[in-house]
Design an enzyme around this catalytic site. Structure first.
Site, PDB file in Angstrom:
ATOM      1  N   GLY A   6       0.801  -1.205   0.000  1.00  0.00           N
ATOM      2  CA  GLY A   6       0.000   0.000   0.000  1.00  0.00           C
ATOM      3  C   GLY A   6       0.836   1.259   0.000  1.00  0.00           C
ATOM      4  N   GLY A  46       3.742   1.656  -1.667  1.00  0.00           N
ATOM      5  CA  GLY A  46       4.438   1.836  -2.934  1.00  0.00           C
ATOM      6  C   GLY A  46       5.269   0.604  -3.254  1.00  0.00           C
ATOM      7  N   ASP A  71       2.434  -1.923  13.945  1.00  0.00           N
ATOM      8  CA  ASP A  71       2.210  -2.591  12.661  1.00  0.00           C
ATOM      9  C   ASP A  71       3.021  -3.881  12.563  1.00  0.00           C
ATOM     10  OD1 ASP A  71       0.831  -2.767  10.271  1.00  0.00           O
ATOM     11  OD2 ASP A  71       2.332  -1.678   9.119  1.00  0.00           O
TER      12      ASP A  71
END
Length: 373
Positions: A80, A82, A197
């Protein structure tokens, strides 16, 4: 970084003092989203900020040359945020990984700045090393050390038939190393850092399967003093977010512990955190595992079939016990990451030897070290 809403220079001391004000005062994503005049170092030093950023500044031309003009055969992966390319720096002939942020993607200038700031201050063998960055015009690129074995996800899920599967000893080594990286963020950084994350695709592996945490764009400074949590918009990756964070936006260190528990379950079972290709009751890994956790006679059914029974029975049960504690619904019931590191370090010392140990079929449960909550 593949972020979704969860509702769907050098360090002289190990305990590096972060400047909370400077990170918190990074302008909003809306204000900075690919601002062509963005000056990373001046933004970092505003209002009593970080001042000196150790990471090297690259021009876009240098990184275009390193990747042969971002040629397709240099592409390592895409998310998401790149694309990530393999490159060779002309100045020192060093192989690096270059992440080029998509100007229309999910990661804006705020996340770009946070990643540069965090990785300039945080240094540990289990955190990926940021070499430099580029903020040239509207281009945003990050340059990291190259990790030749790519991500843990690449070794667990959707493997081609000719790819070697991770053995038990390597899995425990990766789990323990990832936990140590998280322990550094939680216990050694001051103030503590909440990663936010943690997932298999963000755990990178070097040629010896040594793991390093990567992608710090969503990292937050943790609560200090009498504060119990950090309130923030819900970000992360579906399937890994702690339930209390997904529902309230209240982020704590135990939110990371939950995410680690999901990763550990993926390592043990070989299943994805979310897998819609399976039966409905098996879509969510944690939901599938919860009833099995309550029946020790079924623990052996949770081992990745690709292990072909080549694991120590006692080690499997202890690893599952650690994972079960990490994904407890109530945050205060989850262990401290330091105790997870202790348990997994012990498991790495209990190696499986295929020449002297039996292939497991059905086994009985065993005890696991007590953990502080």
């Amino acid at each position: 970084m593949g972020c979704l809403s969860c509702s769907g220079k050098s360090r002289k001391k190990e305990k590096k003092q972060l400047n909370k004000k400077s990170v918190d005062q990074i302008p909003s994503k809306e204000k900075l989203k690919f601002n062509p005049s963005l000056d990373v170092k001046s933004e970092a030093s505003k209002d009593g900020g970080l001042g000196h950023i150790a990471a090297h500044t690259f021009t876009f031309r240098e990184l275009a040359t390193a990747t042969k003009n971002f040629r397709a055969d240099c592409l390592l992966g895409e998310g998401g945020f790149g694309r990530v390319y393999k490159g060779r720096l002309e100045s020192n002939n060093k192989i690096v990984a270059i992440k080029q942020l998509d100007r229309n993607g999910l990661q804006g200038s705020r996340e770009f700045l946070v990643e540069v700031l965090m990785l300039s201050l945080l240094h540990h063998p289990n955190l990926v090393n940021l070499i430099g960055y580029c903020a040239d015009g509207d281009q945003r690129l990050l340059v990291y050390e190259y990790m030749p074995l790519r991500s843990l996800e690449d070794h667990l899920h959707d493997l081609p038939p000719d790819k070697r599967h991770l053995d038990w000893n390597t899995r425990m080594k990766i789990a323990a190393g990832a936990a140590k990286g998280l322990e550094y963020l939680h216990d050694k950084s001051n103030p503590p850092v909440i990663y936010r994350d943690l997932k298999c695709s963000n755990i990178l592996l070097d040629e010896a399967y040594h793991p390093k945490l990567s992608d710090f764009g969503l990292a937050k400074l943790g609560p200090v003093g009498d504060n119990t949590h950090v309130s923030t918009r819900v970000m992360g990756t579906y399937g890994y977010c702690a339930p209390e964070y997904a529902m309230t936006g209240q982020l704590t260190l135990k939110s990371d512990v939950y995410s680690f528990g999901v990763v550990l379950m993926e390592i043990i079972t070989g299943r994805k955190a979310i897998d819609n290709s399976r039966a409905a009751e098996e879509h969510n890994l944690v939901a599938w595992a919860q009833p099995l956790f309550r029946d020790r006679g079924k623990f052996s059914q949770m081992a990745d079939p690709m292990l072909q029974g080549q694991y120590p029975a006692r080690g499997l049960y202890q690893a599952l016990a650690v994972a079960a504690m990490c994904v407890q619904e109530q945050p205060n019931m989850r262990p401290l990451i330091a105790d997870v590191v202790t348990a997994l370090t012990y498991l790495t010392s209990q190696k499986y030897n295929p020449d002297t140990m039996p292939v497991q079929r059905l086994s009985s449960a065993s005890s696991t070290p007590r953990m502080r909550r």
